[in-house]
Motif scaffolding. Sequence first.
Motif, mmCIF file in Angstrom:
data_model
loop_
_atom_site.group_PDB
_atom_site.id
_atom_site.type_symbol
_atom_site.label_atom_id
_atom_site.label_comp_id
_atom_site.label_asym_id
_atom_site.label_seq_id
_atom_site.Cartn_x
_atom_site.Cartn_y
_atom_site.Cartn_z
ATOM 1 N N ALA A 1 -1.209 -12.174 -1.782
ATOM 2 C CA ALA A 1 -2.012 -12.677 -2.896
ATOM 3 C C ALA A 1 -2.823 -11.555 -3.542
ATOM 4 N N ASP A 2 -3.093 -11.703 -4.824
ATOM 5 C CA ASP A 2 -3.969 -10.817 -5.604
ATOM 6 C C ASP A 2 -3.585 -9.342 -5.494
ATOM 7 N N PRO A 3 -2.346 -8.996 -5.795
ATOM 8 C CA PRO A 3 -1.938 -7.591 -5.684
ATOM 9 C C PRO A 3 -2.362 -6.783 -6.899
ATOM 10 N N SER A 4 -2.416 -5.459 -6.705
ATOM 11 C CA SER A 4 -2.552 -4.500 -7.803
ATOM 12 C C SER A 4 -1.491 -3.429 -7.574
ATOM 13 N N ILE A 5 -0.378 -3.553 -8.276
ATOM 14 C CA ILE A 5 0.750 -2.635 -8.101
ATOM 15 C C ILE A 5 0.970 -1.918 -9.419
ATOM 16 N N GLY A 6 0.777 -0.582 -9.403
ATOM 17 C CA GLY A 6 0.726 0.186 -10.630
ATOM 18 C C GLY A 6 2.073 0.624 -11.166
ATOM 19 N N PRO A 7 2.050 1.441 -12.212
ATOM 20 C CA PRO A 7 3.288 1.882 -12.865
ATOM 21 C C PRO A 7 4.171 2.715 -11.944
ATOM 22 N N PHE A 8 5.460 2.473 -12.037
ATOM 23 C CA PHE A 8 6.495 3.268 -11.377
ATOM 24 C C PHE A 8 6.384 3.271 -9.843
ATOM 25 N N VAL A 9 5.801 2.245 -9.310
ATOM 26 C CA VAL A 9 5.838 2.048 -7.858
ATOM 27 C C VAL A 9 7.245 1.612 -7.478
ATOM 28 N N VAL A 10 7.747 2.123 -6.355
ATOM 29 C CA VAL A 10 9.088 1.771 -5.897
ATOM 30 C C VAL A 10 9.011 1.299 -4.450
ATOM 31 N N LEU A 11 9.407 0.065 -4.229
ATOM 32 C CA LEU A 11 9.470 -0.490 -2.876
ATOM 33 C C LEU A 11 10.930 -0.610 -2.458
ATOM 34 N N ALA A 12 11.218 -0.257 -1.197
ATOM 35 C CA ALA A 12 12.569 -0.404 -0.671
ATOM 36 C C ALA A 12 12.766 -1.826 -0.150
ATOM 37 N N GLU A 13 13.977 -2.117 0.250
ATOM 38 C CA GLU A 13 14.298 -3.451 0.771
ATOM 39 C C GLU A 13 13.437 -3.783 1.996
ATOM 40 N N GLY A 14 13.011 -5.041 2.058
ATOM 41 C CA GLY A 14 12.345 -5.553 3.251
ATOM 42 C C GLY A 14 10.888 -5.169 3.403
ATOM 43 N N VAL A 15 10.284 -4.556 2.397
ATOM 44 C CA VAL A 15 8.874 -4.185 2.480
ATOM 45 C C VAL A 15 8.008 -5.444 2.410
ATOM 46 N N ARG A 16 6.969 -5.486 3.241
ATOM 47 C CA ARG A 16 6.039 -6.620 3.246
ATOM 48 C C ARG A 16 4.622 -6.088 3.023
ATOM 49 N N ILE A 17 3.931 -6.674 2.061
ATOM 50 C CA ILE A 17 2.604 -6.218 1.664
ATOM 51 C C ILE A 17 1.628 -7.377 1.777
ATOM 52 N N GLY A 18 0.468 -7.123 2.419
ATOM 53 C CA GLY A 18 -0.525 -8.169 2.631
ATOM 54 C C GLY A 18 -1.322 -8.493 1.383
ATOM 55 N N ASP A 19 -2.357 -9.280 1.552
ATOM 56 C CA ASP A 19 -3.181 -9.731 0.430
ATOM 57 C C ASP A 19 -4.082 -8.612 -0.089
ATOM 58 N N ARG A 20 -4.326 -8.664 -1.391
ATOM 59 C CA ARG A 20 -5.314 -7.800 -2.065
ATOM 60 C C ARG A 20 -5.025 -6.309 -1.897
ATOM 61 N N CYS A 21 -3.796 -5.949 -1.725
ATOM 62 C CA CYS A 21 -3.459 -4.525 -1.602
ATOM 63 C C CYS A 21 -3.433 -3.872 -2.981
ATOM 64 N N ARG A 22 -3.869 -2.634 -3.017
ATOM 65 C CA ARG A 22 -3.863 -1.837 -4.250
ATOM 66 C C ARG A 22 -2.896 -0.665 -4.053
ATOM 67 N N ILE A 23 -1.855 -0.636 -4.859
ATOM 68 C CA ILE A 23 -0.841 0.413 -4.763
ATOM 69 C C ILE A 23 -0.777 1.091 -6.126
ATOM 70 N N ASP A 24 -1.281 2.307 -6.198
ATOM 71 C CA ASP A 24 -1.412 2.998 -7.472
ATOM 72 C C ASP A 24 -0.085 3.607 -7.932
ATOM 73 N N ALA A 25 -0.111 4.228 -9.092
ATOM 74 C CA ALA A 25 1.105 4.710 -9.755
ATOM 75 C C ALA A 25 1.890 5.690 -8.897
ATOM 76 N N HIS A 26 3.225 5.587 -9.002
ATOM 77 C CA HIS A 26 4.165 6.537 -8.408
ATOM 78 C C HIS A 26 4.129 6.545 -6.879
ATOM 79 N N VAL A 27 3.740 5.460 -6.276
ATOM 80 C CA VAL A 27 3.814 5.329 -4.814
ATOM 81 C C VAL A 27 5.195 4.815 -4.438
ATOM 82 N N THR A 28 5.737 5.315 -3.323
ATOM 83 C CA THR A 28 6.991 4.778 -2.800
ATOM 84 C C THR A 28 6.778 4.317 -1.360
ATOM 85 N N ILE A 29 7.411 3.206 -1.020
ATOM 86 C CA ILE A 29 7.323 2.647 0.336
ATOM 87 C C ILE A 29 8.739 2.389 0.824
ATOM 88 N N GLY A 30 9.060 2.904 2.019
ATOM 89 C CA GLY A 30 10.418 2.883 2.525
ATOM 90 C C GLY A 30 10.842 1.591 3.194
#
Length: 364
Positions: free
Chosen positions: A114-143
Amino acid sequence: MGLTVAEIAKALGTEAFGDTALVVDHPAEPGQAGANDLALAMSPAYAGALKSSAAQAAIVWDGADWQAMGLKAAITVPRARLAMAALTQSFDPAPAPTGIHPTAIIPDSCTIGADPSIGPFVVLAEGVRIGDRCRIDAHVTIGLNSTLGDDCWLNSGSRVGRNCHFGSRVILQPNAVVGADGFSYVTRELSNEERAYQSMGREPLTPPADGKRHRIHSLGGVIFGDDVELGANSCVDAGTIRATQVGRGTKIDNNVMVGHNCIIGEDCILCGQAAMAGSGVLGDRVVMGGKAATKDHITVGNDVVMAGASGLYVDTKDGMFVMGLPAMDLPSYRAREKGLRRLPQLLKDFAALQKLVPKDGASD
């Protein structure tokens, strides 16, 4: 964002005096504080600067005569640095959630809380799980298959590899890297470093029959406990088979290297340019000063403090304060340094004594 003196005192858990309804815009050093600032004068050393400033409100030391310094309101604190933690948090609130930017790449197999902040050009790979209120700024990658707990903040450009698992409130500063492959290679026969260690330098090294390095892949990932923070441009490598681990509350500064398979306990501090070689273990509340380093496969006990630029090559018991290269307990280090400082004079004294000794064959 303006706050009243009363609101600030409440956040600090302390007492306010004078016009507590007075609003201040932001904290400032005493010598630069204006009428709308909150001057930070938590030591008597700042009394002169505070008195000559335009500040109307200040945080002052216990027992300060704040009225004599021309203030309309004051807040007293018993421990200045602890007050800074609550104060800076009060003036730096978390921004409102911004949702998911349209340029972010998020596969259907991902789960977003809930209530995410996911910025420009973020790239998540398959199966990624993100909790509530997470802030992921621009150009972050998660495997692949990595997970984030609630309220995590990944600053711009940070990288999270596959099979990395974070607790809640984890912070990655810009360009931090978690889960890169470890620096792990093997040669078909004994490598130069293995032969050097075996001979302890007693035999010259000759070219091996096959010096090719075969890459050992890192399958173990990384586990961060709650409230871990990793500084800008720092790296925590993935484990080979089991995960590299960083315990709850540990804070890692900028430009720090943590090798593969390391285990770091809770509430540790690793200062700038510190480095842990692979498979090392730190207990709880360990402090590594700037540029301190540990050898691979050693265990550092709980509550150990390593002074800056120290190099630790052996296991260390709980509660030690070590320094130097090689690192040793402080009394031993001081004794050694005193001896080294005396050495030039001792050599001069020895040379003078030699001149008094008759040479062979000289008459009495």
